[in-house]
Design an enzyme around this catalytic site. Sequence first.
Site, PDB file in Angstrom:
ATOM      1  N   CYS A  32       0.846  -1.082   0.112  1.00  0.00           N
ATOM      2  CA  CYS A  32       0.171   0.050   0.063  1.00  0.00           C
ATOM      3  C   CYS A  32       0.898   1.341   0.029  1.00  0.00           C
ATOM      4  CB  CYS A  32      -0.981  -0.022   1.342  1.00  0.00           C
ATOM      5  SG  CYS A  32      -2.106  -1.452   1.206  1.00  0.00           S
ATOM      6  N   HIS A  71      -3.054   7.308   2.133  1.00  0.00           N
ATOM      7  CA  HIS A  71      -3.658   5.980   1.987  1.00  0.00           C
ATOM      8  C   HIS A  71      -5.296   5.709   2.401  1.00  0.00           C
ATOM      9  CE1 HIS A  71      -4.029   1.858   1.145  1.00  0.00           C
ATOM     10  NE2 HIS A  71      -3.730   1.352   2.456  1.00  0.00           N
ATOM     11  N   ASN A 105     -10.354   0.157  -0.357  1.00  0.00           N
ATOM     12  CA  ASN A 105      -8.843   0.205  -0.298  1.00  0.00           C
ATOM     13  C   ASN A 105      -8.040  -0.537  -1.426  1.00  0.00           C
ATOM     14  OD1 ASN A 105      -5.995  -0.433   0.369  1.00  0.00           O
ATOM     15  ND2 ASN A 105      -6.418  -1.392   2.662  1.00  0.00           N
TER      16      ASN A 105
END
Length: 333
Positions: A111, A258, A288
């Site tokens: 990520c 993020h 996500n």
Amino acid sequence: MAIKITGTGSALPEKIVTNFDMAELVETSDEWIRERTGIAERRISTGDTVSSLAAKACADALAMAGKAAEDVDLILVATCSPELLLPCCACQVQSSIGAHQAVAFDLNAACSGFLFALNTAYAYLQTGLYRNALIVGSEVLSKLIDWTDRSTCVLFGDGAGAAFMELSEEDEICENGRPVGIEGMVMGSDGAKGMVLACAERAVSNPYYQETEQVNSYVHMDGQEVYKFATRQVPACIKEALEQSNLTVDDVDLFVLHQANVRIIESVAKRLKADLSKFPMNLDRIGNMSSATIPVLLDELNRNGKIKKGDRLVLSGFGAGLTYGASILVWGA
């Protein structure tokens, strides 16, 4: 000398899967998912690949920058879910868009991937080795997810986001007195905690050795440990980057983080003592997407006129590894 982002792009699968759809697959509910994550829906591939999504995002970024594919010097693809181990996804993107002059390779920091790619490209451009770079975060996480595990399957989505960075020989000062470009960065890793968020590859199998333990090739996560890591490490690395650049939280216009969990973002804002309005979010609509979350949000803000020349942005994220980082930049497009 200024290094700035002059174009952004993104690509999302057409298929929208809502929380109500998820409730038909696993024991969950729209209320349960929203309350714990802030996610209402996500995009899921029905044939889109990491390379096809990345290529589309890159093409959009080049179009905005007014550049042709043959002008590209460097392509970095951040991904943890490529279709192929060989060739790398970046070489597939190079072929797809016709960037035959570019050097291309992949980078995997999960990520945090786009952030690490941004900083890597900055280092190449800063030394003068290359004059521009296409950086992209692209994921098809839906193929790595156990769709019977409600603790993970409700979280993730598929998509890609890209940015075109280029080097200018002259410094560029905005009307507010801020110099365009990247002002600071912090990156870090904590491999000792790596297995709290992991996904196995193929086990060792050859004429001389066979793994006896069965490998679970789906993503597994200790949510509590990841949450504790993120809410501690993200604000810490943002503060470190700001201090290195002699800046404060009040000097920042937007925190582009993020998009993992609304609770994490709220916690980061609280720890930084920053107004939550400075933390744009789109995870309710997209979920996500690992390395793609930051560039997709950046492209959305850019195309909607939410970023203006001279704005100071902090990009920050965390991911499997465990990895984390923050970059500070003054927008110059």
